[in-house]
Design a protein around this motif. Structure first.
Motif, mmCIF file in Angstrom:
data_model
loop_
_atom_site.group_PDB
_atom_site.id
_atom_site.type_symbol
_atom_site.label_atom_id
_atom_site.label_comp_id
_atom_site.label_asym_id
_atom_site.label_seq_id
_atom_site.Cartn_x
_atom_site.Cartn_y
_atom_site.Cartn_z
ATOM 1 N N CYS A 115 0.837 -1.203 0.000
ATOM 2 C CA CYS A 115 0.000 0.000 0.000
ATOM 3 C C CYS A 115 0.869 1.250 0.000
ATOM 4 C CB CYS A 115 -0.919 -0.023 1.219
ATOM 5 S SG CYS A 115 -2.122 1.324 1.278
ATOM 6 N N GLN A 145 -7.184 0.734 -1.914
ATOM 7 C CA GLN A 145 -8.055 0.111 -0.923
ATOM 8 C C GLN A 145 -7.459 -1.213 -0.461
ATOM 9 O OE1 GLN A 145 -12.369 0.326 -1.593
ATOM 10 N NE2 GLN A 145 -12.434 -1.898 -1.390
ATOM 11 N N GLN A 146 -7.556 -1.487 0.839
ATOM 12 C CA GLN A 146 -7.066 -2.750 1.398
ATOM 13 C C GLN A 146 -7.813 -3.048 2.689
ATOM 14 O OE1 GLN A 146 -2.799 -2.963 2.339
ATOM 15 N NE2 GLN A 146 -2.794 -5.074 1.576
ATOM 16 N N ASP A 147 -8.267 -4.291 2.842
ATOM 17 C CA ASP A 147 -8.987 -4.698 4.046
ATOM 18 C C ASP A 147 -8.030 -5.192 5.110
ATOM 19 O OD1 ASP A 147 -11.277 -4.064 2.719
ATOM 20 O OD2 ASP A 147 -11.947 -6.122 2.388
ATOM 21 N N LEU A 220 -4.214 -9.242 5.785
ATOM 22 C CA LEU A 220 -4.651 -8.176 4.906
ATOM 23 C C LEU A 220 -5.157 -8.766 3.596
ATOM 24 C CD1 LEU A 220 -1.519 -5.853 5.291
ATOM 25 C CD2 LEU A 220 -3.667 -5.646 6.542
ATOM 26 N N SER A 221 -6.068 -8.057 2.957
ATOM 27 C CA SER A 221 -6.531 -8.463 1.637
ATOM 28 C C SER A 221 -5.543 -7.968 0.587
ATOM 29 C CB SER A 221 -7.911 -7.874 1.362
ATOM 30 O OG SER A 221 -7.804 -6.484 1.099
ATOM 31 N N PRO A 222 -5.662 -8.443 -0.646
ATOM 32 C CA PRO A 222 -4.877 -7.842 -1.734
ATOM 33 C C PRO A 222 -5.269 -6.376 -1.931
ATOM 34 C CG PRO A 222 -5.852 -9.941 -2.401
ATOM 35 C CD PRO A 222 -6.484 -9.578 -1.107
ATOM 36 N N LEU A 223 -4.380 -5.623 -2.555
ATOM 37 C CA LEU A 223 -4.699 -4.230 -2.870
ATOM 38 C C LEU A 223 -5.795 -4.160 -3.924
ATOM 39 C CD1 LEU A 223 -1.267 -2.384 -3.247
ATOM 40 C CD2 LEU A 223 -2.756 -2.470 -1.249
ATOM 41 N N ARG A 224 -6.633 -3.145 -3.799
ATOM 42 C CA ARG A 224 -7.589 -2.817 -4.848
ATOM 43 C C ARG A 224 -7.297 -1.373 -5.243
ATOM 44 N NH1 ARG A 224 -14.233 -2.745 -4.475
ATOM 45 N NH2 ARG A 224 -14.619 -2.711 -6.727
ATOM 46 N N TYR A 237 -6.904 -5.265 -9.565
ATOM 47 C CA TYR A 237 -6.578 -5.862 -8.278
ATOM 48 C C TYR A 237 -5.143 -6.353 -8.255
ATOM 49 C CZ TYR A 237 -11.602 -5.986 -7.408
ATOM 50 O OH TYR A 237 -12.912 -5.638 -7.228
ATOM 51 N N ASP A 242 -6.895 -13.688 0.204
ATOM 52 C CA ASP A 242 -7.622 -12.859 1.152
ATOM 53 C C ASP A 242 -7.857 -13.662 2.420
ATOM 54 O OD1 ASP A 242 -9.349 -11.287 2.565
ATOM 55 O OD2 ASP A 242 -10.514 -10.685 0.832
ATOM 56 N N ARG A 252 -11.154 -0.951 6.528
ATOM 57 C CA ARG A 252 -10.901 -0.963 5.086
ATOM 58 C C ARG A 252 -10.210 0.347 4.715
ATOM 59 N NH1 ARG A 252 -15.699 -2.675 1.405
ATOM 60 N NH2 ARG A 252 -14.821 -4.712 1.996
#
Length: 338
Positions: A115, A145-147, A220-224, A237, A242, A252
């Motif tokens: 990120c 964006q990242q969760d 963490l999720s992958p970057l969006r 993406y 995830d 988020r």
């Protein structure tokens, strides 16, 4: 804004809410956590027949009803960042902000390096992990964006979140980052672990022997990445798995690439914490409350609310860093357990 539970059956829960215009609402939440019915004699039943201010009150009542039931009954009725709720749990968000803010620059970079590089590439000679779409190679990075998923049990995140919000802990955290951006985080996480009851939820130990933030950060999720191109916005993406595909995120990140230069990990961390404080603010504003003192900050938070602040006359311009805000316009935040 006041609420109380009137009835609970196998089919759902009925909540009575009095909004900020002193209008009474009866909201029924079904077993899946969705609004089954919303009755209010003072407002029209259909959205298109209500004024923008009345729709704002209805939306705030629905969000607060679901949050209230979630806190009082623990039924997971709130849908974080969903199209209907928009907001997330302010306490979970506050807990995530603390854990991220407690990280040393090295620890932060090890987890949020992708990120950081994506945002810093707009200002410095840094290779971004996600490139523009092939058909729009000159597109600009607009938002990243990242969760974030925490490894905290219910008692831990409630305790952390409540203390942070009630005692203005997030404001103190921002001040600490300004004063000591290169601190070591071992002692901070040791103290955090000692202060929290029970074992973290989802943490099974780290084979590498790292016994710090991994006790509290599940993944963490992958970057969006949202791109702004000549023909409109593009979305692509990053790679990776995830860790929270079966659960809602605790936070988020929705960081907009702005004029503020982010060229170091330290500046990235300060902007990240400010962004999350803005999100906590949005949670309370979205339920019809004035935000607690520690999150009375201006700037972009939850993306859906940034759009409302820009285009909806019923809201102040909380997203604008130069705006003059009346923080007392709405009622003070009310904890469901007070």
């Amino acid at each position: 804004m006041k609420a109380n539970i009137q009835a609970q059956t196998d089919n759902g829960i009925v909540v009575r809410v009095v909004d900020n215009a002193d209008i009474e609402h009866r909201v029924e939440i079904d077993g899946t956590g969705e609004i089954a019915s919303h009755q209010c004699s003072a407002y029209a039943g259909e959205e298109r027949a209500r004024s923008p201010r009345e729709n704002q009150h209805v939306d705030q009542v629905n969000r607060y009803s679901k949050y209230y039931v979630d806190r009082k009954r623990g039924l997971n009725t709130l849908r974080p960042y969903s199209k209907t709720d928009r907001i997330t749990h302010p306490e979970r968000l506050a807990a995530a902000t603390l854990i991220i803010g407690a990280m040393s620059p090295e620890t932060l970079k090890s987890h949020f390096g992708a990120c950081y590089r994506q945002i810093a590439s707009a200002y410095a000679d840094v290779e971004p992990p996600v490139s523009p779409p092939d058909r729009e190679p000159d597109a600009d990075c607009h938002r990243v964006q990242q969760d974030v998923y925490l490894a905290l049990n219910d008692d831990q995140w409630r305790l952390l979140g409540d203390v942070l919000v009630e005692l203005d802990g997030l404001a103190a955290l921002a001040t600490a980052l300004d004063r000591e951006p290169n601190r070591n985080d071992d002692d901070l996480f040791d103290r955090l672990e000692a202060a929290l009851p029970g074992e973290p939820d989802g943490y099974e130990g780290d084979a590498a022997g790292d016994d710090s933030e991994n006790r509290f950060l599940r993944g963490l999720s992958p970057l969006r990445v949202h791109w702004q191109a000549a023909e409109g916005k593009r979305v692509t993406y990053g790679g990776g798995s995830d860790p929270g595909a079966e659960s809602a995120p605790d936070a988020r990140l929705q960081m907009t690439v702005q004029n503020d230069r982010i060229e170091t990990v330290q500046s990235f961390q300060r902007h990240l914490i400010h962004h999350l404080r803005c999100q906590v603010r949005d949670c309370y504003v979205g339920m019809g409350f004035s935000p607690p003192k520690g999150v009375r900050v201006r700037g972009t938070g939850i993306d859906a609310f940034t759009d409302k602040y820009e285009h909806h006359d019923g809201y102040q311009r909380y997203h604008d860093p130069d705006a003059i805000i009346d923080w007392t316009r709405q009622a003070p935040a009310q904890h469901p357990d007070w």
